[in-house]
Enzyme design. Structure first.
Site, PDB file in Angstrom:
ATOM      1  N   ALA A  68      -9.000   5.853   2.299  1.00  0.00           N
ATOM      2  CA  ALA A  68     -10.259   6.395   1.772  1.00  0.00           C
ATOM      3  C   ALA A  68     -10.982   5.361   0.914  1.00  0.00           C
ATOM      4  CB  ALA A  68      -9.973   7.649   0.963  1.00  0.00           C
ATOM      5  N   TRP A  69     -10.267   4.338   0.487  1.00  0.00           N
ATOM      6  CA  TRP A  69     -10.886   3.314  -0.347  1.00  0.00           C
ATOM      7  C   TRP A  69     -11.426   2.145   0.469  1.00  0.00           C
ATOM      8  CZ3 TRP A  69      -7.723   2.347  -5.478  1.00  0.00           C
ATOM      9  CH2 TRP A  69      -7.549   3.572  -6.136  1.00  0.00           C
ATOM     10  N   ARG A 115      -9.832 -15.298   4.736  1.00  0.00           N
ATOM     11  CA  ARG A 115      -9.638 -14.627   3.449  1.00  0.00           C
ATOM     12  C   ARG A 115      -8.645 -15.362   2.547  1.00  0.00           C
ATOM     13  NH1 ARG A 115      -9.139  -8.189   3.670  1.00  0.00           N
ATOM     14  NH2 ARG A 115     -11.330  -8.377   4.209  1.00  0.00           N
ATOM     15  N   HIS A 120      -3.893  -6.763  -1.638  1.00  0.00           N
ATOM     16  CA  HIS A 120      -4.826  -5.889  -0.917  1.00  0.00           C
ATOM     17  C   HIS A 120      -4.210  -5.254   0.324  1.00  0.00           C
ATOM     18  CE1 HIS A 120      -8.720  -4.517   0.472  1.00  0.00           C
ATOM     19  NE2 HIS A 120      -8.614  -5.205   1.603  1.00  0.00           N
ATOM     20  N   GLU A 146      -0.548   0.505   8.024  1.00  0.00           N
ATOM     21  CA  GLU A 146      -0.142  -0.635   7.192  1.00  0.00           C
ATOM     22  C   GLU A 146       1.373  -0.775   7.060  1.00  0.00           C
ATOM     23  OE1 GLU A 146      -2.318  -0.866   3.547  1.00  0.00           O
ATOM     24  OE2 GLU A 146      -1.289  -2.682   2.881  1.00  0.00           O
TER      25      GLU A 146
HETATM   26  C1  SIN Z   1     -13.443  -5.511   2.400  1.00  0.00           C
HETATM   27  O1  SIN Z   1     -14.259  -4.622   2.444  1.00  0.00           O
HETATM   28  O2  SIN Z   1     -13.678  -6.624   1.973  1.00  0.00           O
HETATM   29  C2  SIN Z   1     -12.067  -5.219   2.850  1.00  0.00           C
HETATM   30  C3  SIN Z   1     -12.044  -5.037   4.295  1.00  0.00           C
HETATM   31  C4  SIN Z   1     -10.668  -5.198   4.761  1.00  0.00           C
HETATM   32  O3  SIN Z   1      -9.760  -5.332   3.952  1.00  0.00           O
HETATM   33  O4  SIN Z   1     -10.489  -5.263   5.958  1.00  0.00           O
END
Ligand code: SIN
Length: 513
Positions: free
Chosen positions: A42-43, A276, A335, A359
């Protein structure tokens, strides 16, 4: 409690979507909290990657996914993922998700790091995860084949004499009692483990419990060392750290230091949209050098910010920052967990009776570094495949241990905050963005010391097991690859290999109940 056909543990997008697709087969979904609460799904702000644009193709999405994964993506799993994009968007639309669209009705597509095309679908700007969860929860509530048990906290998996998984031992908070939930097939959809770190974008209860259950049952855990750190969590002293979505950089926001100097071009030709892990290390380097790191959305987004990014805007406003006119301080934060319970293309783990999705699974699509916004897609594509496999299958009844659940040795409680604070600090210090043999050994020492304290609970036991899997995997991988950076092994090795860890279940006290 009567045995269920299929038990799904976890109620994020992966768990709920799998449950919906199992119709009409009866399925029980259990969740530690009320539906939708403290769910990483949801986040999710960024959205869902899908090759649906006129100039895009599943082949391009596959190539980007392979490229991001630093040599460890399973090409077949990634092909399945990329080819499932368009259908996933259609399916979620059918469930009522209103993806953002242009005036002509076509999907609005955004760009994120390491994608060669604009291919991220959004909903109400940065509310994609919330919008998908709202639609799936509404559909689940209307589905007679799904029984949802809320506030039931799993503590371990049940196994039969042959080692097959046959449900779960859990604590029912409402009844204040332990319950044995027996099932023919068990699907883990418990999400990730950012809550093991002091700085995370995840809900703090995301402490890798599902990973620990699977490991303790004897499942193979693959590549636990690959934890992704998002480069731009808002550094405003909040726990969890609010995410400033990568979509902002896709929209032109820049990373600058305290002097207003843009720094990403010094680190990578992709600048703000470099992979990333590269951006996260650059942000960390600027901070470590005392120059600070800030996201500057003033010129690129400016007054559009509140409507385009309502979630980030609200978080900024809580910290008295106006992102239309001011810089946002950012820091890397734990994350996403790329490693997890090793699964095949249809979500089977190495243990009979146990599947994993989302996940908590290592389906092979992320390798050493997940491509942005591939995770919601993974949950949908692989959730559907598990459902297709189990919907009409003849299920085995499993004779799991009859021993009473109350013989479990530990209190059915979350991890004590004091112990978690020590663990989270140790993980952030020693097993985070940049690790070394020395830092990892220190982290493992802290984990061992926490096991010896007198305040062990079921929650702490699982958190420590997951933390140790990460640290041990990171110690064993003597190279730097993707999200895993070893200060003492800075190069990427020539040999590509997966870490596979499993626990000798005969040594585990919990199994004797
Ligand atoms: C984000 O919105 O930067 C995260 C997207 C993701 O983790 O795939």
């Amino acid at each position: 409690m009567p045995a269920a056909d299929i038990l799904i543990i976890g109620a994020g997008v992966a768990g709920l979507y799998t449950a919906l697709k199992l119709a009409p087969r009866p399925v029980t979904v259990i969740t530690a909290r009320p539906l939708g609460e403290a769910s990483s799904s949801a986040w999710a702000q960024g959205g869902m990657a899908a090759a649906v644009g006129p100039d895009d193709s599943a082949k391009l999405h596959l190539a980007d996914t392979l490229g991001a994964g630093a040599g460890l993506v399973d090409a077949e799993a990634a092909r399945v993922l990329a080819e499932g994009g368009a259908f996933a968007v259609e399916e979620l639309t059918r469930y009522g998700v209103a993806f953002d669209r242009n005036a002509d009705g076509s999907l609005k597509l955004g760009r994120e790091a390491a994608h060669c095309r604009d291919c991220i679908v959004h909903a109400t700007g940065d509310r994609a995860g919330a919008a998908i969860m709202e639609a799936l929860i509404a559909a689940v509530r209307k589905s007679p084949h799904i029984a949802v048990l809320e506030r039931v906290v799993v503590e371990d998996l049940l196994r039969d004499d042959q080692g097959a998984v046959g449900g779960a031992l859990a604590y029912d908070v409402k009844k204040a009692a332990r319950v044995a939930l027996r099932a023919s097939e068990t699907v883990l959809a418990t999400g990730g483990l950012g809550g093991l770190y002091a700085v995370t974008t995840n809900p703090t209860p995301a402490q890798g419990h599902g990973l620990a259950f699977a490991a303790r049952a004897g499942a193979v855990i693959r590549d636990p060392e690959f934890v992704q750190f998002h480069p731009t969590a808002l550094d405003i002293g909040a726990d969890p750290a609010p995410l400033a979505t990568e979509a902002l950089r896709g929209d032109g926001a820049l990373l600058v230091n305290r002097d207003g100097r843009r720094f990403m071009p010094d680190y990578h030709k992709g600048a703000e949209l470099a992979p990333r892990d590269v951006v996260a290390r650059a942000v960390e380097a600027e901070r470590a050098a005392g120059r600070g790191a800030y996201l500057d959305a003033r010129a690129a987004i400016g007054a559009k910010f509140p409507d385009a990014y309502p979630t980030v805007f609200a978080a900024c406003r809580r910290a008295n920052i106006d992102p239309c006119t001011e810089l946002m301080p950012v820091a890397p934060a734990a994350h996403y967990h790329m490693g997890g319970v090793m699964t095949d293309l249809d979500g089977r783990s190495s243990l009979e009776g146990l599947s994993a999705v989302g996940e908590v699974a290592s389906s092979g699509v992320h390798g050493a570094n997940r491509l942005a916004s591939n995770s919601l897609l993974e949950a949908v594509v692989f959730g559907a495949r598990i459902a297709d496999r189990l919907r009409d299958a003849t299920l085995k009844s499993r004779k799991t241990a009859k021993a009473p659940a109350d013989r479990l040795p530990l209190a059915s409680k979350p991890a004590p905050p004091a112990a978690m604070a020590i663990l989270r600090a140790a993980m952030s210090k020693g097993a985070a963005l940049i690790r070394s043999e020395q830092s990892l050994l220190k982290t493992i020492d802290v984990i061992s010391a926490l096991r010896r304290r007198g305040d062990m609970t079921s929650g702490l036991k699982s958190a420590l097991a997951s933390a140790e899997l990460i640290a041990q995997g990171a110690l064993d991988r003597e190279e730097s690859r993707g999200a895993h950076t070893r200060a003492d092994f800075p190069d990427t090795g020539e040999e590509r290999f997966h870490t596979e860890l499993s626990i000798d279940v005969s040594e585990i006290e919990m199994e004797k109940v």
